[in-house]
Design a protein around this motif. Structure first.
Motif, short mmCIF file in Angstrom:
data_model
loop_
_atom_site.label_atom_id
_atom_site.label_comp_id
_atom_site.label_asym_id
_atom_site.label_seq_id
_atom_site.Cartn_x
_atom_site.Cartn_y
_atom_site.Cartn_z
N LEU A 62 0.82 -1.20 0.00
CA LEU A 62 0.00 0.00 0.00
C LEU A 62 0.86 1.25 0.00
O LEU A 62 2.00 1.26 0.48
N VAL A 63 0.28 2.30 -0.57
CA VAL A 63 0.90 3.62 -0.55
C VAL A 63 0.36 4.35 0.66
O VAL A 63 -0.85 4.57 0.77
N THR A 64 1.24 4.73 1.57
CA THR A 64 0.81 5.40 2.79
C THR A 64 0.74 6.92 2.58
O THR A 64 1.07 7.43 1.51
N ALA A 65 0.31 7.62 3.62
CA ALA A 65 -0.04 9.04 3.48
C ALA A 65 1.12 9.92 3.02
O ALA A 65 0.89 10.95 2.39
N ASP A 66 2.35 9.52 3.31
CA ASP A 66 3.50 10.32 2.89
C ASP A 66 4.00 9.94 1.50
O ASP A 66 5.03 10.46 1.04
N GLY A 67 3.29 9.02 0.83
CA GLY A 67 3.68 8.60 -0.51
C GLY A 67 4.64 7.43 -0.53
O GLY A 67 5.05 6.99 -1.62
N ASP A 68 5.00 6.90 0.63
CA ASP A 68 5.88 5.74 0.68
C ASP A 68 5.13 4.48 0.31
O ASP A 68 3.90 4.37 0.49
N LEU A 69 5.86 3.49 -0.20
CA LEU A 69 5.30 2.20 -0.54
C LEU A 69 5.64 1.23 0.58
O LEU A 69 6.81 0.95 0.85
N LEU A 70 4.61 0.72 1.25
CA LEU A 70 4.78 -0.15 2.41
C LEU A 70 4.30 -1.56 2.06
O LEU A 70 3.21 -1.73 1.52
N VAL A 87 -8.49 -5.60 7.31
CA VAL A 87 -9.80 -4.94 7.33
C VAL A 87 -9.56 -3.55 7.91
O VAL A 87 -9.58 -3.35 9.12
N ALA A 88 -9.32 -2.57 7.04
CA ALA A 88 -8.87 -1.26 7.50
C ALA A 88 -9.66 -0.11 6.91
O ALA A 88 -9.29 1.05 7.07
N LEU A 89 -10.74 -0.39 6.20
CA LEU A 89 -11.68 0.64 5.73
C LEU A 89 -11.04 1.67 4.81
O LEU A 89 -11.53 2.78 4.66
N GLY A 90 -9.94 1.29 4.18
CA GLY A 90 -9.24 2.24 3.32
C GLY A 90 -8.58 3.37 4.07
O GLY A 90 -8.16 4.36 3.47
N ALA A 91 -8.45 3.23 5.39
CA ALA A 91 -8.00 4.34 6.23
C ALA A 91 -6.50 4.42 6.41
O ALA A 91 -5.99 5.41 6.94
N LEU A 92 -5.77 3.39 5.96
CA LEU A 92 -4.33 3.35 6.21
C LEU A 92 -3.51 3.61 4.96
O LEU A 92 -2.29 3.80 5.05
N GLY A 93 -4.13 3.61 3.80
CA GLY A 93 -3.40 3.84 2.57
C GLY A 93 -4.13 3.29 1.37
O GLY A 93 -5.20 2.69 1.48
N ALA A 94 -3.54 3.49 0.20
CA ALA A 94 -4.09 3.00 -1.06
C ALA A 94 -3.49 1.63 -1.36
O ALA A 94 -2.29 1.52 -1.65
N VAL A 95 -4.29 0.59 -1.28
CA VAL A 95 -3.80 -0.78 -1.43
C VAL A 95 -3.62 -1.08 -2.92
O VAL A 95 -4.58 -1.09 -3.69
N LEU A 149 0.07 5.70 11.23
CA LEU A 149 0.29 5.62 9.79
C LEU A 149 -0.28 6.82 9.03
O LEU A 149 0.17 7.11 7.92
N ASP A 150 -1.24 7.49 9.61
CA ASP A 150 -1.85 8.63 8.92
C ASP A 150 -2.09 9.76 9.91
O ASP A 150 -3.23 10.15 10.18
N PRO A 151 -1.02 10.32 10.48
CA PRO A 151 -1.19 11.34 11.53
C PRO A 151 -1.90 12.60 11.06
O PRO A 151 -2.58 13.25 11.86
#
Length: 413
Positions: A136-144, A158-166, A395-397
């Motif tokens: 996933l791409v996290t809020a700072d644009g990093d690939l995790l 199961v994260a409701l799309g809240a942690l990044g773009a999978v 992950l998304d402060p």
């Protein structure tokens, strides 16, 4: 940019100011890093505003198509935006299968996983439980990239799309298998518990016309003996049916015991047909498996209110898993699903009464459906709610992936 303006059912008009369809992961990373508010939209089969944003709305269908099979590991890595039906066809051609599928093969892998979507079966866990890894791409644009070895993993599926773009999902696979589907009519409600344990996947449908189950769909392994015609006091259907009255039976998967591959029987609906026009609302509540009889009885008491606003009500069972926000976390479940008429004013008071009656059973709502439960009630029935809230803040402060409804159920402070 061909990104949806409304969800599939049409009850949500997305408020996004901008819409995007990146063609590479690098483009997506730059987009996320530059955005203050961003949400990913899949096939739009959510009925609420968890996925709505006033910022950037992003579709990932333009990213490179991926289906990478690792036979030694018993896994497949796929694009997050791929639909289950399309993936299943390609897996079956390689002699492989997913252990479970939802009723609709039209939904995207990442979207279904993020909301805890499921199929049915006393021994089958929900679709998210098959996830072995995420990119996933996290809020700072990093690939995790994370997998089951990561302590955070059970909170990130199961994260409701809240942690990044999978962008990619790794799923467990099994050898392909065949299924026969039988439909039974007018099952006594007292036989439900035995019926759910009788086949690989079982769904019970009621239109709330009587105290019996109108239709019972049994999806059994092809090598299992067929049931007798008068099984458990029900009668065998003599022709194919659709669970919603008036809908064409040819839109449903093959019945009458005709054997076929797993991906053409486990869903209720064929990939090649639109299952309905989307002219509906949906709600679903997951209760402890042991509450089946009592929960059905308390709802049957108000069937005169349910019947006029219900297109169909489906009951399914789902095995427990370890995922923090899964509706099936740490308990075997019976899921009570309502397909309502598309009239919010008529449905709202009945929905409120359903939630009131199910309250003693500690219901967990399906994250992608319509529900009005108080946030404190939802937090109370998810033991890892606080842990997920910590993960969300880590992950998304800045709240890039947050929405108003996420803020309501997972407050910032």
């Amino acid at each position: 940019m061909t990104v949806a303006t409304r969800n599939w059912a049409g009850n949500i008009t997305y408020a996004a100011a901008r819409r995007h369809r990146p063609s590479s992961v690098d483009e997506l990373r730059r987009l996320v890093a530059a955005s203050d508010r961003l949400r990913v939209v899949g096939t739009g089969h959510s009925f609420n505003r968890f996925g709505d944003t006033t910022g950037d709305l992003v579709s990932l269908v333009g990213l490179p198509d991926t289906v990478e099979i690792d036979r030694d590991r018993g896994a497949v890595t796929v694009s997050g935006a791929i639909r289950y039906g399309d993936l299943a066809t390609r897996l079956h051609a390689q002699g492989l299968a997913l252990a479970n599928l939802a009723s609709l093969p039209h939904i995207s892998v990442a979207g279904a996983v993020a909301t805890g979507t499921h199929g049915s079966g006393d021994g089958n866990r929900n679709l998210a439980a098959a996830v072995a890894g995420l990119e996933l791409v996290t809020a700072d644009g990093d690939l995790l990239t994370v997998d089951r070895a990561d302590d955070r993993f059970a909170g990130m599926v199961v994260a409701l799309g809240a942690l990044g773009a999978v962008t990619r999902v790794t799923l467990d696979v099994v050898p392909a298998f065949d299924i026969r589907q039988y439909v039974h009519r007018e099952l006594p409600a007292a036989a439900l518990d035995e019926a759910f344990g009788s086949a690989y996947s079982v769904s019970a449908f009621t239109w709330w016309r009587s105290d019996r189950i109108d239709l019972l769909w049994r999806k059994q392994r092809a090598d299992q003996a067929p049931p007798p015609a008068d099984w458990l006091g029900a009668t065998a259907a003599r022709e194919p049916v659709h669970p919603v009255r008036g809908m064409p039976a040819e839109h449903a998967t093959a019945q009458l015991g005709e054997p076929g591959p797993w991906h053409e029987r486990l869903p209720h609906f064929r990939l090649g047909f639109t299952p309905s026009a989307g002219d509906e609302l949906q709600s679903e509540y997951h209760l402890p498996r042991a509450a089946l009889a009592d929960a059905f009885a308390t709802l049957a008491d108000i069937r005169d209110r349910l019947a006029p606003v219900t297109q169909v009500c489906e009951l399914r069972t789902v095995a427990a898993d370890e995922l923090w926000l899964s509706p099936n976390h740490d308990r075997d479940t019976v899921a009570v699903h309502f397909t309502w008429i598309a009239d919010e004013a008529a449905v709202a008071p009945v929905l409120a009464e359903v939630e009131r009656r199910l309250a003693p059973f500690a219901p967990r709502p399906h994250w992608g459906k319509v529900f009005t439960l108080d946030p404190t009630e939802v937090a109370a029935v998810h033991p890892r709610h606080g842990d997920f809230l910590t993960l969300l803040r880590d992950l998304d402060p800045a709240g890039t992936f947050r929405t108003a409804q996420l803020d309501r159920y997972f407050p910032r402070d």
